[in-house]
Design an enzyme around this catalytic site. Sequence first.
Site, PDB file in Angstrom:
ATOM      1  N   CYS A   2      31.920  48.750  47.542  1.00  0.00           N
ATOM      2  CA  CYS A   2      32.669  49.995  47.401  1.00  0.00           C
ATOM      3  C   CYS A   2      34.088  49.705  47.847  1.00  0.00           C
ATOM      4  O   CYS A   2      34.387  48.613  48.316  1.00  0.00           O
ATOM      5  CB  CYS A   2      32.100  51.061  48.337  1.00  0.00           C
ATOM      6  N   ARG A  28      36.373  48.321  42.483  1.00  0.00           N
ATOM      7  CA  ARG A  28      35.322  47.879  43.402  1.00  0.00           C
ATOM      8  C   ARG A  28      34.045  48.686  43.250  1.00  0.00           C
ATOM      9  O   ARG A  28      33.019  48.369  43.841  1.00  0.00           O
ATOM     10  CB  ARG A  28      35.812  47.978  44.845  1.00  0.00           C
ATOM     11  N   TRP A  75      29.953  52.275  44.823  1.00  0.00           N
ATOM     12  CA  TRP A  75      29.055  51.569  43.913  1.00  0.00           C
ATOM     13  C   TRP A  75      27.721  51.544  44.638  1.00  0.00           C
ATOM     14  O   TRP A  75      27.559  50.846  45.630  1.00  0.00           O
ATOM     15  CB  TRP A  75      29.560  50.158  43.671  1.00  0.00           C
ATOM     16  N   ASN A 101      31.624  50.364  53.398  1.00  0.00           N
ATOM     17  CA  ASN A 101      31.313  49.399  52.341  1.00  0.00           C
ATOM     18  C   ASN A 101      30.413  48.347  52.964  1.00  0.00           C
ATOM     19  O   ASN A 101      30.788  47.728  53.954  1.00  0.00           O
ATOM     20  CB  ASN A 101      32.606  48.750  51.823  1.00  0.00           C
ATOM     21  N   GLY A 102      29.223  48.180  52.402  1.00  0.00           N
ATOM     22  CA  GLY A 102      28.285  47.198  52.950  1.00  0.00           C
ATOM     23  C   GLY A 102      26.887  47.775  52.957  1.00  0.00           C
ATOM     24  O   GLY A 102      26.617  48.788  52.304  1.00  0.00           O
ATOM     25  N   GLU A 479      30.938  31.170  29.205  1.00  0.00           N
ATOM     26  CA  GLU A 479      31.930  32.167  29.623  1.00  0.00           C
ATOM     27  C   GLU A 479      32.200  33.159  28.487  1.00  0.00           C
ATOM     28  O   GLU A 479      32.346  34.358  28.723  1.00  0.00           O
ATOM     29  CB  GLU A 479      33.216  31.457  30.077  1.00  0.00           C
ATOM     30  N   LYS A 483      31.592  37.197  28.819  1.00  0.00           N
ATOM     31  CA  LYS A 483      32.581  38.245  28.518  1.00  0.00           C
ATOM     32  C   LYS A 483      31.983  39.275  27.570  1.00  0.00           C
ATOM     33  O   LYS A 483      32.093  40.472  27.779  1.00  0.00           O
ATOM     34  CB  LYS A 483      33.842  37.671  27.849  1.00  0.00           C
ATOM     35  N   GLU A 486      29.070  41.365  29.184  1.00  0.00           N
ATOM     36  CA  GLU A 486      29.395  42.243  30.315  1.00  0.00           C
ATOM     37  C   GLU A 486      30.255  43.439  29.909  1.00  0.00           C
ATOM     38  O   GLU A 486      30.077  44.520  30.453  1.00  0.00           O
ATOM     39  CB  GLU A 486      29.984  41.492  31.514  1.00  0.00           C
ATOM     40  N   HIS A 502      15.301  22.966  20.815  1.00  0.00           N
ATOM     41  CA  HIS A 502      14.245  23.104  21.823  1.00  0.00           C
ATOM     42  C   HIS A 502      13.904  24.564  22.068  1.00  0.00           C
ATOM     43  O   HIS A 502      13.360  24.905  23.110  1.00  0.00           O
ATOM     44  CB  HIS A 502      14.671  22.415  23.115  1.00  0.00           C
ATOM     45  N   LYS A 602      33.873  44.427  40.401  1.00  0.00           N
ATOM     46  CA  LYS A 602      34.753  43.263  40.473  1.00  0.00           C
ATOM     47  C   LYS A 602      34.313  42.292  41.558  1.00  0.00           C
ATOM     48  O   LYS A 602      34.363  41.085  41.394  1.00  0.00           O
ATOM     49  CB  LYS A 602      36.171  43.757  40.755  1.00  0.00           C
TER      50      LYS A 602
HETATM   51  C1  G6P Z   1      31.442  39.685  39.696  1.00  0.00           C
HETATM   52  C2  G6P Z   1      32.605  39.878  38.756  1.00  0.00           C
HETATM   53  C3  G6P Z   1      32.858  38.594  37.966  1.00  0.00           C
HETATM   54  C4  G6P Z   1      33.074  37.425  38.914  1.00  0.00           C
HETATM   55  C5  G6P Z   1      31.915  37.292  39.908  1.00  0.00           C
HETATM   56  C6  G6P Z   1      32.234  36.288  41.009  1.00  0.00           C
HETATM   57  O1  G6P Z   1      30.272  39.498  38.976  1.00  0.00           O
HETATM   58  O2  G6P Z   1      32.336  40.936  37.871  1.00  0.00           O
HETATM   59  O3  G6P Z   1      33.999  38.745  37.140  1.00  0.00           O
HETATM   60  O4  G6P Z   1      33.207  36.244  38.176  1.00  0.00           O
HETATM   61  O5  G6P Z   1      31.674  38.548  40.541  1.00  0.00           O
HETATM   62  O6  G6P Z   1      33.297  36.786  41.764  1.00  0.00           O
HETATM   63  P1  G6P Z   1      34.263  35.907  42.634  1.00  0.00           P
HETATM   64  O7  G6P Z   1      35.216  36.889  43.256  1.00  0.00           O
HETATM   65  O8  G6P Z   1      33.404  35.232  43.674  1.00  0.00           O
HETATM   66  O9  G6P Z   1      34.920  34.929  41.748  1.00  0.00           O
END
Ligand code: G6P
Length: 607
Positions: A2, A28, A75, A101-102, A479, A483, A486, A502, A602
Amino acid sequence: MCGIFGCATSGSKAAEIIHGALKRLEYRGYDSVGEATIFEGKIYIKKDQGKIDDVHSLLNLDDLPGSLGIGHTRWATHGAPSKINAHPHTDCGEKIAVVHNGIIDNFDELKAELENLGHTFKSKTDTEVIPHLIEENLRHGLPFIEAVKEALKRLDGSYALAIISTLEPDKIICARKESPLIIGIGEEAMYCASDIPALLPLTNKIISLDDGEVAVIWSRGYEIRRLNDWAIVAREPEIITWTVEMAEKQGYPHFMLKEIHEQPLALRNTLRLQDLYLDLIATFLDRAKNVFLVACGSSYNACLAASYMFSKLACISAYPVVASEFIEQFGSAVNIDSAVLAVSQSGETADTLMSVDYARNRAATILGLTNVVGSTLTRVSRVYILQQSGPEIGVAATKTFTAQLLVLAQIALRVAKLRGKLSSQEIKGLEKELKSIPDIVEKTIKMNVEKASQIAKKYRDSRFFVFVGRGINTATALEGRLKLLEIAYVPSLAFPAGESKHGPISLIEPGVPVIFICPRDKTRKAIIGNIMEMKARGASIISVIEEGDEEIKRLSDDYFEVGRTVSEIFSPIVFIIPLQLFAYYMAVEKGLDPDKPRNLAKSVTVK
Ligand code: G6P
């Protein structure tokens, strides 16, 4: 996971400041929002489920009285998103309000204990035990700050907290254990926040709290103490160079698109990193008997690419490991001869930090790569590098991913030099190419904005995508897939092309779009073979090719062209660009908000 914020001002209206800061923390978490202020001996609260703008248009968050207050953007972890579960939470007497937050691990026991003592709980959250614990301590005659201190000692788990009370109406108590928390020093005001963007327009002077620290802030000052012995902590503020404009959208419809366009700049910044730290990290990696690259999400994909870089350039086997699996998979193999290079944009990802903590206890050398000044990763690393990408607000990593790749490539190059694995001519060639990457990326963005939008229109209703690469561009395929799924919620598969037979090829039927990453390197011949296999089964081929690659163009239904790179180790930085844009436009085509994908955040600060 959060965002929390607090401000103590000398006369300004706190509610509006809190509202603005929460908007900048929305990345967040954004399932609920709330604010609490103090005015004439009373706590005022507005909160509800929903995004900040929606809640504001219903409740007018700015309409709370008082010059001091706290706020929260949520969150959910414990308790579904709802008005009652939204923060701030209060005690029975509504004299205390808390944002958190936590996760409080022992909240069940504490709640049972407090209920037995007559406390009534309104929410299903773990957080609510905190105001009630403080209230209980007050009942036993402790002064407010003492009551908070004793309450904190009872909490197991993680927290960043901001606490206000009518008993000390001019103060905010902040505390940190495992979740990020910073203090901002203003002219006539003091702030606390989960992260730097919240503070940007207010102040650039910050102090990061460490685990186990408590700060009391008031409009003209602050005091930081250690929870365990209440000793005063003296720490100089740091000056943040990020500007407000850097954190705003600058005319782009979404942060993600803006951040995709910022990549040339972000990459140029990674070419200005201090040699000293790059060299130090390279030295530790060179000396280590085993090297682990530990990360989550996109940062993990960067580590996967880096494992190819380290092997190809420096002849080092560096194991890329998903942080949540690190302890199980490699824990027993970690020792004093190990180096763990933890890669985390935020520097706060719980699983990455847990792995680091574990490895530190086994005497491994911890090296960090992060984007956030003062983040936990910077404090637990023997040496760390700040990748200097500026704030990334879109939940999906874009500019921070390519910047991580470029930093990791520089480190790999330095290890190669130390180990004498490359001739001076090869090194010169790679260093020259390194410098040209930002320009190639700039050109590649220009070449693909329109194209990505067109291809997204064509494939917007496809229900399943496949991403295929070989060698280092296996990481690009992963990657690109991440993208797309997500932010556009399209189920997708990504794998090294050699694995196709396979299993995954059984999913191919006419019309399934298969995206191939096709650099002109050693993998090209094999990739062409894979394209033919997929074509034979009716797949729609979308290729990402280097400009002018007519042969693969002819085999493809659609293609993205990228600027030419000479060396394969830099190719993911360039080949990922069209896939970022494609995912972005797929989300836009589907009417989704690419900056705020459902269920994601994030920074994942819980395990
Ligand atoms: C979340 C974010 C991703 C990010 C991952 C790792 O899943 O949505 O975009 O790659 O965390 O985050 P970090 O801050 O450790 O790179």
